[in-house]
Design an enzyme around this catalytic site. Structure first.
Site, PDB file in Angstrom:
ATOM      1  N   ASP A 261       0.881  -1.149   0.000  1.00 47.21           N
ATOM      2  CA  ASP A 261       0.000   0.000   0.000  1.00 47.21           C
ATOM      3  C   ASP A 261       0.934   1.218   0.000  1.00 47.21           C
ATOM      4  O   ASP A 261       2.108   1.109   0.342  1.00 47.21           O
ATOM      5  CB  ASP A 261      -0.921  -0.022   1.227  1.00 47.21           C
ATOM      6  CG  ASP A 261      -2.124   0.884   1.024  1.00 47.21           C
ATOM      7  OD1 ASP A 261      -3.160   0.644   1.651  1.00 47.21           O
ATOM      8  OD2 ASP A 261      -2.021   1.811   0.202  1.00 47.21           O
TER       9      ASP A 261
HETATM   10  C1  GLC Z   1      -4.219   4.295  -0.313  1.00 43.29           C
HETATM   11  C2  GLC Z   1      -5.096   3.086  -0.109  1.00 43.29           C
HETATM   12  C3  GLC Z   1      -4.994   2.078  -1.220  1.00 43.29           C
HETATM   13  C4  GLC Z   1      -4.778   2.814  -2.528  1.00 43.29           C
HETATM   14  C5  GLC Z   1      -3.404   3.440  -2.454  1.00 43.29           C
HETATM   15  C6  GLC Z   1      -3.110   4.295  -3.683  1.00 43.29           C
HETATM   16  O1  GLC Z   1      -3.659   4.701   0.898  1.00 43.29           O
HETATM   17  O2  GLC Z   1      -5.007   2.411   1.139  1.00 43.29           O
HETATM   18  O3  GLC Z   1      -6.190   1.294  -1.230  1.00 43.29           O
HETATM   19  O4  GLC Z   1      -4.868   1.921  -3.627  1.00 43.29           O
HETATM   20  O5  GLC Z   1      -3.210   4.225  -1.293  1.00 43.29           O
HETATM   21  O6  GLC Z   1      -3.963   5.397  -3.703  1.00 43.29           O
END
Ligand code: GLC
Length: 736
Positions: A261
């Site tokens: 993430d």
């Molecule tokens: C965010 C989310 C994730 C997302 C990523 C990119 O913090 O937790 O689900 O795909 O960052 O935006």
């Protein structure tokens, strides 16, 4: 002469192959291409491929003609273009998209075929926008109604989530767009999400929180998985040896890429050794705020090179990551036969609308003193209708976090109702909630709330029918990433408004737009209630169609609606269970989550899992046959379903297994969903549904044998149309 031409063609073909490196030959074996490309890459090119080059892209190998890998949120549609190295939007004007219904809505359709169409349509929008990886779907289990991101997931039951996520992935990846199943794993709340250390039993892990991910990888063939922000048993999920090396890549044989993430990496050595393949979004100063944008500081950048050069970690860790990244690239960015894709096509709007039609759940439709029901509301009667509620006009695709979308078209609930009831519709806002923001939310002055409510109540006196459109929204502290809800009840003064409207006009229909269960202490005062989710671009069409009756509602709840928050499993065991003590969290509810908790502990939900009404009625018939099964036998149960009403419609038959507690000393939920089938029937029609019952339906995770075991004994097979209504039940005696 012919021979000469043939020889010439053959020579040219050989020459072409000879000139075309193997890795660029789309007809060559994938693994051979991967090995060939790997052999041509330098050390620096390999390390560069393992981490971001921009907010949403990772480098290919320009020298070899291997393209960059482009990723985009999210599970419900392709997010507007983000700047190269900041979270700011790039301000493009060609990136408006179809907003598909949220995944809770998709789950509420209980229609796997629709999930496949959904994945395919979303992938076509991703292709047009030049994206190789969609950062979705999310299949984290709905453990608490306060989790800010439940709307992005598929409910409280791992079987339903698994059945719906597999076709979504297949539909998406068919045309060369990778799904990225998230957030692996145990990201079941937003509070302290970036560090909370989840502790739980092996049974809860294996029976509740992992099965949907396992289905996504093994049956769906997901090409990438996103690690979660939180810790699991002491180690960050993005480089967690147990989750990634042992289970995901070991037991499940996952051959794709594990992506963090954004900002989920925290340790180079763990990232190198515990199966992390692609580091995205790291705050490059390694602390908690973003420094000047230098990806050389990424954990899998210079610090990784240092460990590799010193011999502290083996080069094989690097080659394994790069093999997976090349495999992903060949499946997506380098795939030559991908369709060009499309945006906002009739096909995509049709898919979105059919999903939203089937997602809406009719929770209540009481017969009034007049002997009729408020719903469906016949447009031909020309009744004066007042629509009340900010959610009737609000853009609910804005806000909510990374799943935020910039839809090209939005049919709001008010638009949809006006299309059908035209001049008979009046509207008033009713309540105000402020702007969608992150980390904080606007305070609405009580005077504003009071005055909006007084206006609405005055107007309601004059109407024949009132349609309240409220619920939650994508503000911080509502259905929004990065924070959890602070209260279970409806916010912004809605309960008081609903009661005041009911006081002056009993013909009140409440339509809730949300991704979570809410407190409904006002429900007894309201004759008709619809749960209408976040339905995306075509929301108003579907809400109008269901209210007017041109669509017969067929949605079923993918999660329970507790009467009180304390009735929910996560909130029964004190702070350590939810939200944790800010460092550690203990899933004390263990395997009893959702209806498993409500039904095993005898705490009825206000509206149970799998529940949803229709404008028609159905009857289920089966000839009970008590059966003995042994070994790997399977048996079949045939159920006749008849539409006994006056309208065509769908119902979803659900099969639950209820083990005899005497079968094992291990605690078992009183029942668990193991199969379902949605059927459509014209009035008076009958169809037969055959359920195959196999021993794996009896199994539970046995910590002693580290595996799933179907213990011998008695099992009740319960078949009905919700988790609490079973007109059919059969006993099966199972012998190993
Ligand atoms: C965010 C989310 C994730 C997302 C990523 C990119 O913090 O937790 O689900 O795909 O960052 O935006």
């Amino acid at each position: 002469m012919k021979k000469i031409f043939l020889l010439l063609a053959l020579t040219m073909a050989v020459r072409a192959t000879a000139d075309t490196p193997l890795y660029l030959d789309p007809t060559a074996d994938l693994e051979a291409r991967v090995e060939d490309a790997l052999s041509r890459m330098t050390f620096n090119e390999k390390v560069a491929m393992c981490h971001a080059q921009s907010k949403f892209s990772a480098p290919g190998v320009a020298r070899l003609g291997i393209p960059d890998l482009w990723m985009s949120d999210g599970p419900h549609g392709v997010r507007a273009e983000i700047s190269w190295d900041s979270w700011k939007y790039a301000g493009h004007t060609n990136d408006s998209v179809t907003a598909f219904p949220a995944l809770t809505a998709l789950a509420a359709t209980w229609n796997p075929a629709l999930a496949e169409e959904y994945g395919e349509a979303l992938a076509e929008e991703a292709l047009y926008r030049g994206k190789d990886v969609i950062l979705g779907p999310g299949v984290n289990i709905y453990r608490t109604p306060l989790n800010g991101r439940n709307f992005e997931y598929m409910g409280e039951d791992p079987f339903l989530a698994g059945e719906m996520v597999v076709p979504y992935i297949k539909g998406m990846q068919r045309n060369g767009v990778a799904a990225c199943v998230k957030h692996f794993a145990l990201n079941n709340q937003e509070k302290w999400r970036d560090h909370i250390d989840v502790r739980l039993s092996d049974r809860a892990l294996r029976e509740i929180y992992l099965p949907a991910f396992r289905r996504a990888v093994i049956d769906g063939g997901a090409w990438s998985v996103m690690g979660a922000y939180n810790k699991v048993r002491g180690q960050h999920a993005c480089h967690n040896e147990m989750l990634i090396n042992n289970i995901l890549k070991g037991e499940w044989g996952f051959d794709g890429v594990v992506i963090t993430d954004w900002g989920g990496a925290h340790d180079t050595r763990e990232a190198a050794l515990n199966g992390l393949d692609l580091e995205m979004g790291t705050f490059t100063n390694g602390l908690t705020s973003e420094s000047a944008f230098t990806t050389d500081d990424y954990y899998l950048a210079d610090p990784y090179k240092k460990l590799l050069r010193s011999g502290e970690v083996a080069p094989s860790t690097l080659d394994d990551k790069v093999r997976r990244l090349l495999r992903l690239n060949f499946r997506t960015a380098m795939r030559r036969d991908k369709p060009f894709g499309s945006l906002c096509s009739e096909k995509h709007y049709d898919v979105a609308e059919r999903v939203s039609n089937e997602a809406i759940v009719l929770l209540k439709n009481d017969t009034l003193a007049s002997g009729t029901t408020l719903l469906p509301l016949d447009p031909g009667q020309g009744r004066r209708i007042l629509v009340v509620g900010e959610n009737a006009t609000r853009n609910l695709m804005k806000g909510g976090g990374s799943s935020e979308l910039k839809p090209k078209d939005i049919v709001t609930p008010l638009d949809g109702l006006r299309d059908i009831y035209s001049d008979n519709i009046r509207f008033t806002q009713g309540y105000a909630s402020g702007r969608p923001m992150y980390g904080h939310s606007e305070t609405i002055a009580e005077s504003v709330t009071d005055s909006l409510r007084h206006i609405a109540v005055d107007m309601a006196r004059e109407a024949d029918v009132v349609i309240f459109v409220g619920g939650l929204n994508k503000n911080h502290g509502q259905d929004c990433e990065g924070g959890d809800r602070e209260e279970y009840g409806l916010p912004f003064g809605q309960p008081e408004l609903i009661e005041a409207l009911a006081e002056v006009n009993p013909n009140l229909i409440v339509t809730l737009l949300s991704g979570n269960a809410v407190g409904m202490e006002w429900a007894d005062k309201v004759p008709a209630i619809l749960q209408a989710w976040y339905l995306g671009s075509m929301a108003g069409n579907s809400i109008g169609s269901v209210i007017s009756g041109s669509v017969n509602p067929s949605g079923k709840l993918p999660f329970s609606f507790p009467v009180n928050l304390e009735d929910n499993s996560a909130h029964h065991f004190g702070q350590l269970s939810y939200p944790g003590d800010s460092i550690t969290q203990d899933y004390a509810d263990d395997i009893l989550v959702g209806y498993r908790w409500h039904d095993t502990k005898g705490i009825p939900a206000r509206y149970p899992f799998g529940y949803g009404m229709s404008y028609t009625t159905f009857r289920l018939d089966a000839t009970p046959a008590n059966v003995t099964m042994s070994g790997n036998d399977k048996t079949e149960i045939k159920v006749k379903v008849t539409n006994t009403g006056k309208r065509a419609g769908s119902d979803t038959l659900q099969l639950y297994v209820a083990p005899d507690p005497a079968n094992t000393s291990l605690e078992r939920p009183v029942k668990e969903l193991k199969a379902f089938r949605k059927v459509w029937l014209e009035p008076g029609a009958t169809t037969e549904v055959t359920f195959a019952v196999t021993p794996d339906m009896f199994a539970c995770y046995d910590p002693d044998s580290n595996g799933f075991v179907a213990f011998p004994g008695q099992y009740e097979i319960l078949i009905g149309t919700s988790s609490t209504n079973f007109p059919i039940s059969e006993t099966i005696s199972y012998r190993q």
